[in-house]
Design a protein around this motif. Sequence first.
Motif, PDB file in Angstrom:
ATOM      1  N   GLY A   2      70.735  -2.368  14.507  1.00  0.00           N
ATOM      2  CA  GLY A   2      69.474  -2.071  13.775  1.00  0.00           C
ATOM      3  C   GLY A   2      70.139  -1.570  12.335  1.00  0.00           C
ATOM      4  O   GLY A   2      71.326  -1.353  11.738  1.00  0.00           O
ATOM      5  N   LYS A  45      64.303   3.670  12.223  1.00  0.00           N
ATOM      6  CA  LYS A  45      65.409   2.831  12.404  1.00  0.00           C
ATOM      7  C   LYS A  45      64.609   1.279  12.529  1.00  0.00           C
ATOM      8  O   LYS A  45      63.760   1.204  13.461  1.00  0.00           O
ATOM      9  CB  LYS A  45      66.119   2.963  13.689  1.00  0.00           C
ATOM     10  CG  LYS A  45      67.281   1.998  13.950  1.00  0.00           C
ATOM     11  CD  LYS A  45      68.363   2.241  14.918  1.00  0.00           C
ATOM     12  CE  LYS A  45      69.511   1.491  15.117  1.00  0.00           C
ATOM     13  NZ  LYS A  45      70.382   1.883  15.818  1.00  0.00           N
ATOM     14  N   ARG A  46      65.046   0.190  11.947  1.00  0.00           N
ATOM     15  CA  ARG A  46      64.416  -1.158  12.237  1.00  0.00           C
ATOM     16  C   ARG A  46      65.448  -1.876  13.127  1.00  0.00           C
ATOM     17  O   ARG A  46      66.615  -1.778  12.707  1.00  0.00           O
ATOM     18  CB  ARG A  46      64.286  -1.991  10.921  1.00  0.00           C
ATOM     19  CG  ARG A  46      63.999  -3.204  10.935  1.00  0.00           C
ATOM     20  CD  ARG A  46      63.725  -3.782   9.698  1.00  0.00           C
ATOM     21  NE  ARG A  46      65.218  -4.126   9.189  1.00  0.00           N
ATOM     22  CZ  ARG A  46      65.343  -4.197   7.737  1.00  0.00           C
ATOM     23  NH1 ARG A  46      64.579  -4.202   6.905  1.00  0.00           N
ATOM     24  NH2 ARG A  46      66.506  -4.307   7.339  1.00  0.00           N
ATOM     25  N   SER A  47      65.068  -2.240  14.374  1.00  0.00           N
ATOM     26  CA  SER A  47      65.875  -2.997  15.080  1.00  0.00           C
ATOM     27  C   SER A  47      65.200  -4.431  15.392  1.00  0.00           C
ATOM     28  O   SER A  47      64.022  -4.565  15.685  1.00  0.00           O
ATOM     29  CB  SER A  47      66.259  -2.417  16.389  1.00  0.00           C
ATOM     30  OG  SER A  47      66.969  -1.347  16.308  1.00  0.00           O
ATOM     31  N   CYS A  48      66.022  -5.193  15.451  1.00  0.00           N
ATOM     32  CA  CYS A  48      65.378  -6.744  15.970  1.00  0.00           C
ATOM     33  C   CYS A  48      64.543  -6.771  17.128  1.00  0.00           C
ATOM     34  O   CYS A  48      64.878  -6.281  18.413  1.00  0.00           O
ATOM     35  CB  CYS A  48      66.318  -7.936  16.013  1.00  0.00           C
ATOM     36  SG  CYS A  48      66.015  -9.605  16.239  1.00  0.00           S
ATOM     37  N   TRP A  50      61.724  -4.970  18.047  1.00  0.00           N
ATOM     38  CA  TRP A  50      61.324  -3.478  18.268  1.00  0.00           C
ATOM     39  C   TRP A  50      60.361  -3.597  17.212  1.00  0.00           C
ATOM     40  O   TRP A  50      60.583  -3.750  15.846  1.00  0.00           O
ATOM     41  CB  TRP A  50      62.435  -2.736  18.402  1.00  0.00           C
ATOM     42  CG  TRP A  50      63.131  -2.902  19.630  1.00  0.00           C
ATOM     43  CD1 TRP A  50      64.168  -3.559  19.770  1.00  0.00           C
ATOM     44  CD2 TRP A  50      62.976  -2.282  20.865  1.00  0.00           C
ATOM     45  NE1 TRP A  50      64.880  -3.467  20.978  1.00  0.00           N
ATOM     46  CE2 TRP A  50      63.928  -2.737  21.857  1.00  0.00           C
ATOM     47  CE3 TRP A  50      62.085  -1.311  21.438  1.00  0.00           C
ATOM     48  CZ2 TRP A  50      64.056  -2.218  23.147  1.00  0.00           C
ATOM     49  CZ3 TRP A  50      61.977  -0.893  22.777  1.00  0.00           C
ATOM     50  CH2 TRP A  50      63.103  -1.366  23.464  1.00  0.00           C
TER      51      TRP A  50
END
Length: 158
Positions: A2, A45-48, A50
């Motif tokens: 992320g 945090k950016r996560s694919c 989510w």
Amino acid sequence: MGTNFYLKKKLSSNLKEQVKEFLDNDDYESVKDILDSVEPIHIGKRSCGWKFLWDVNNFNYYRPVEKEVYEWLKNSGEIVDEYGDKYDFEDFIQSIPFDGWDIEEYYKEHPTVCHFTYSDSDIARFVRNCGISDIPYINSYGEFYIGKLRCTISNYFR
């Protein structure tokens, strides 16, 4: 995997003058103290797949009110990701997902995945340490929502 995001605080003109004065006097410890006070603050945090996960930093910078989170981001410095890319507030908000999984939804769909939970006393300690009584419901995974913002009591981000 992320991408972590940070708020880089800016030195006020008063602090810049103090740094110059300390440098002129070879007082590097005082310079370090000032620079340490403007360490980047982890936003989340950016996560694919989510929803964006906000790091509330124990509510040191805002109360648990969505509008206050946005005002803090708009007015407190520069938003950067872990790769050094800069974002203005609008670009940042557009770049983060509000759709996707949160941890409760994920574990409901994937019940065999090993997962970590917080005890009631861990959650109570977080609330007590924050000194804020109006924190919304916190689930056993340490997640809660401020408006539409998915947040966590954890400050462990990879």
